[in-house]
Motif scaffolding. Sequence first.
Motif, PDB file in Angstrom:
ATOM      1  N   UNK A   1       0.821  -1.208   0.000  1.00 13.22           N
ATOM      2  CA  UNK A   1       0.000   0.000   0.000  1.00 13.22           C
ATOM      3  C   UNK A   1       0.864   1.272   0.000  1.00 13.22           C
ATOM      4  N   UNK A   2       1.959   1.253   0.768  1.00 15.77           N
ATOM      5  CA  UNK A   2       2.817   2.436   0.837  1.00 15.77           C
ATOM      6  C   UNK A   2       3.530   2.664  -0.493  1.00 15.77           C
ATOM      7  N   UNK A   3       3.684   1.597  -1.294  1.00 18.45           N
ATOM      8  CA  UNK A   3       4.348   1.746  -2.590  1.00 18.45           C
ATOM      9  C   UNK A   3       3.683   2.780  -3.477  1.00 18.45           C
ATOM     10  N   UNK A   4       2.384   2.968  -3.332  1.00 21.26           N
ATOM     11  CA  UNK A   4       1.681   3.952  -4.153  1.00 21.26           C
ATOM     12  C   UNK A   4       1.984   5.386  -3.731  1.00 21.26           C
ATOM     13  N   UNK A   5       2.620   5.558  -2.555  1.00 21.84           N
ATOM     14  CA  UNK A   5       2.986   6.899  -2.082  1.00 21.84           C
ATOM     15  C   UNK A   5       4.334   7.358  -2.614  1.00 21.84           C
ATOM     16  N   UNK A   6       5.076   6.459  -3.276  1.00 20.89           N
ATOM     17  CA  UNK A   6       6.358   6.843  -3.843  1.00 20.89           C
ATOM     18  C   UNK A   6       7.493   5.953  -3.356  1.00 20.89           C
ATOM     19  N   UNK A   7       8.618   6.048  -4.070  1.00 20.94           N
ATOM     20  CA  UNK A   7       9.785   5.218  -3.763  1.00 20.94           C
ATOM     21  C   UNK A   7      10.360   5.517  -2.389  1.00 20.94           C
ATOM     22  N   UNK A   8      10.412   6.797  -2.009  1.00 22.18           N
ATOM     23  CA  UNK A   8      10.982   7.167  -0.707  1.00 22.18           C
ATOM     24  C   UNK A   8      10.138   6.627   0.442  1.00 22.18           C
TER      25      UNK A   8
ATOM     26  N   UNK B   1       7.763  -8.710  -8.001  1.00 20.37           N
ATOM     27  CA  UNK B   1       8.309  -7.387  -7.671  1.00 20.37           C
ATOM     28  C   UNK B   1       7.444  -6.294  -8.283  1.00 20.37           C
ATOM     29  N   UNK B   2       6.980  -6.505  -9.508  1.00 17.94           N
ATOM     30  CA  UNK B   2       6.143  -5.512 -10.167  1.00 17.94           C
ATOM     31  C   UNK B   2       4.837  -5.258  -9.446  1.00 17.94           C
ATOM     32  N   UNK B   3       4.347  -6.242  -8.704  1.00 17.08           N
ATOM     33  CA  UNK B   3       3.104  -6.054  -7.953  1.00 17.08           C
ATOM     34  C   UNK B   3       3.272  -5.034  -6.835  1.00 17.08           C
ATOM     35  N   UNK B   4       4.495  -4.895  -6.320  1.00 20.78           N
ATOM     36  CA  UNK B   4       4.758  -3.950  -5.242  1.00 20.78           C
ATOM     37  C   UNK B   4       5.127  -2.566  -5.749  1.00 20.78           C
ATOM     38  N   UNK B   5       5.686  -2.485  -6.957  1.00 21.69           N
ATOM     39  CA  UNK B   5       6.157  -1.189  -7.455  1.00 21.69           C
ATOM     40  C   UNK B   5       5.880  -1.102  -8.959  1.00 21.69           C
ATOM     41  N   UNK B   6       4.836  -0.353  -9.295  1.00 16.30           N
ATOM     42  CA  UNK B   6       4.424  -0.257 -10.696  1.00 16.30           C
ATOM     43  C   UNK B   6       4.971   0.988 -11.393  1.00 16.30           C
ATOM     44  N   UNK B   7       5.529   1.925 -10.629  1.00 12.18           N
ATOM     45  CA  UNK B   7       5.861   3.223 -11.205  1.00 12.18           C
ATOM     46  C   UNK B   7       7.350   3.476 -11.395  1.00 12.18           C
ATOM     47  N   UNK B   8       8.203   2.591 -10.899  1.00 10.48           N
ATOM     48  CA  UNK B   8       9.646   2.823 -10.972  1.00 10.48           C
ATOM     49  C   UNK B   8      10.317   1.578 -11.539  1.00 10.48           C
TER      50      UNK B   8
ATOM     51  N   UNK C   1      15.947   3.894  -4.914  1.00  9.95           N
ATOM     52  CA  UNK C   1      15.492   2.741  -5.692  1.00  9.95           C
ATOM     53  C   UNK C   1      16.051   1.441  -5.113  1.00  9.95           C
ATOM     54  N   UNK C   2      17.319   1.461  -4.699  1.00  8.39           N
ATOM     55  CA  UNK C   2      17.932   0.258  -4.147  1.00  8.39           C
ATOM     56  C   UNK C   2      17.312  -0.092  -2.803  1.00  8.39           C
ATOM     57  N   UNK C   3      17.070   0.914  -1.942  1.00  7.41           N
ATOM     58  CA  UNK C   3      16.453   0.633  -0.650  1.00  7.41           C
ATOM     59  C   UNK C   3      15.034   0.109  -0.823  1.00  7.41           C
ATOM     60  N   UNK C   4      14.303   0.678  -1.776  1.00  5.94           N
ATOM     61  CA  UNK C   4      12.943   0.197  -2.031  1.00  5.94           C
ATOM     62  C   UNK C   4      12.964  -1.228  -2.576  1.00  5.94           C
ATOM     63  N   UNK C   5      13.914  -1.520  -3.479  1.00  7.61           N
ATOM     64  CA  UNK C   5      14.018  -2.866  -4.050  1.00  7.61           C
ATOM     65  C   UNK C   5      14.332  -3.894  -2.975  1.00  7.61           C
ATOM     66  N   UNK C   6      15.286  -3.575  -2.105  1.00  6.64           N
ATOM     67  CA  UNK C   6      15.662  -4.522  -1.066  1.00  6.64           C
ATOM     68  C   UNK C   6      14.562  -4.659  -0.010  1.00  6.64           C
ATOM     69  N   UNK C   7      13.762  -3.605   0.192  1.00  2.00           N
ATOM     70  CA  UNK C   7      12.611  -3.705   1.105  1.00  2.00           C
ATOM     71  C   UNK C   7      11.614  -4.724   0.567  1.00  2.00           C
ATOM     72  N   UNK C   8      11.367  -4.687  -0.744  1.00  2.00           N
ATOM     73  CA  UNK C   8      10.458  -5.652  -1.360  1.00  2.00           C
ATOM     74  C   UNK C   8      11.016  -7.067  -1.250  1.00  2.00           C
ATOM     75  N   UNK C   9      12.290  -7.227  -1.570  1.00  2.00           N
ATOM     76  CA  UNK C   9      12.923  -8.549  -1.532  1.00  2.00           C
ATOM     77  C   UNK C   9      12.892  -9.116  -0.111  1.00  2.00           C
ATOM     78  N   UNK C  10      13.170  -8.265   0.878  1.00  2.00           N
ATOM     79  CA  UNK C  10      13.162  -8.725   2.275  1.00  2.00           C
ATOM     80  C   UNK C  10      11.787  -9.237   2.676  1.00  2.00           C
TER      81      UNK C  10
END
Length: 473
Positions: free
Chosen positions: A47-54, A357-364, A285-294
């Motif tokens: 849900x927070x993914x829709x608020x942006x990468x940061x 991964x795409x399900x969590x982040x559609x915009x980046x 982008x890297x922190x967001x990617x690793x958050x998803x992977x974790x």
Amino acid sequence: MTKHTDPQEKFQWLTTAPIPGLVGQLAVPTVISMLITSIYNMADTYFVGSLGTSAQGAVGVVFSLMAIIQALGFTFGNGSGNYVSRLLGQQRREEAETVAATGFFSGVIIGGALAVGGLLLLDPLVGLLGATDTVLPYAREYARYILIGAPWMVGAFVLNNLLRFEGNATYAMMGITAGGILNMLLDPFFIFPTRQWYGLTIFGLDMGVGGAALATIISQAVSFLILLFNSGRGGTLPIRIRRFAPGQGRLWVIIKGGLPSMYRQGLASVASILLNWAAKPYLDAAQAAMAIVSKVTMFAGSAMIGFGQGFQPVCGFNYGAGLYDRVRKGFWFCVRVGTLVMAAIALGGVLAAPWVVGAFQKNDPEVVRMGVFALRLHLSTLPLTAYIIINNMMLQTVGENVRASVLALARQGLFFVPFILLLPIAMGFSGVAAAQPVADVCSFLLAIPLSAGFLRKMHRMEEGKTEGGGENG
């Protein structure tokens, strides 16, 4: 739900029933509990993914704080729980009740101390967790609510573990599942503003990242209350303040028995912090990617942990009763089944990684690219974690605290720390992604002699060639 509510009947069931069916019956509710916990942890990231990468990166940063809270809960929960299971195996119910109350109230007190200290030092704490300048404001907002909920979050983890070790995993599942479902329902309500959806008005509080954290601590409070209510039902041990008795060495035995959990869960927090720092040069982008992977790998591993938790009461009761052959049979049954299941999950995850991964982040697209690469690397060693996890659970439950602590320190401490510090220097982001899989291989190799030594020791004990075995308190 099992119908073994009488303590003597439960003892007979745990020490005589066929191992596969017994472990399976106890594992189903613990697997469900772990999966639900992972799902509502992923819900925040989704849900927070829709608020942006940061904002999404902030969830990953504060995940390490939540790992600290979980570490405290598991330290007192597993430390008192494995002691309780051995006491029940020895049919010392009154002492088991005292140990359960001491573990619970000690955990809640420590959780309260963490909340006060963390709120007083909020900004330095969030900076220490590894937030970038753009992630930091979101992380501060998220962490504030999580700290407020720390006392009952720790208490819920303690109660959950106590109920499992008593052989009442279904009661534990009820609390965890209710909280998890509530969290997923509250997330969109607290995070987003009021909006229209197919002609319907969907009300929202528009609290952003802070709303996700508030939803989490409210849900955890509900879980805590349900778990507390379930204590004392169906043959479980009641939690009474008058039974709180940390003296006579009890608190030390609880802490000593929980140290492998502290090492394991505490180092998970340290690993998460180091991961955030290692990903920092590659920006949000890297922190967001690793958050998803974790979160995704935690979901995959949670099934294995839940399965192993179904083995723990079987292990504790039978070890306490001196039925060492049943402990060995249960261990190898869980290793075989767990390895096959983890291999199947890993294969499916590798093939579906872009979709996951795409399900969590559609915009980046950069987050997706990094996340797919890292996820596939992490899943490649997932089957090895079955042997590591079951080993660790067996050694800790029977009181082999030195062996259990060494193995708990290995995966995200002895091996992961040097790899996460060195591999990014040599390999860039690939090194960030590869550190945990390489550490998993090394931990697997270490687990082999640790378990082999104890299994031989238990075989000698069964033959009457040695006496004792483990630190049974």
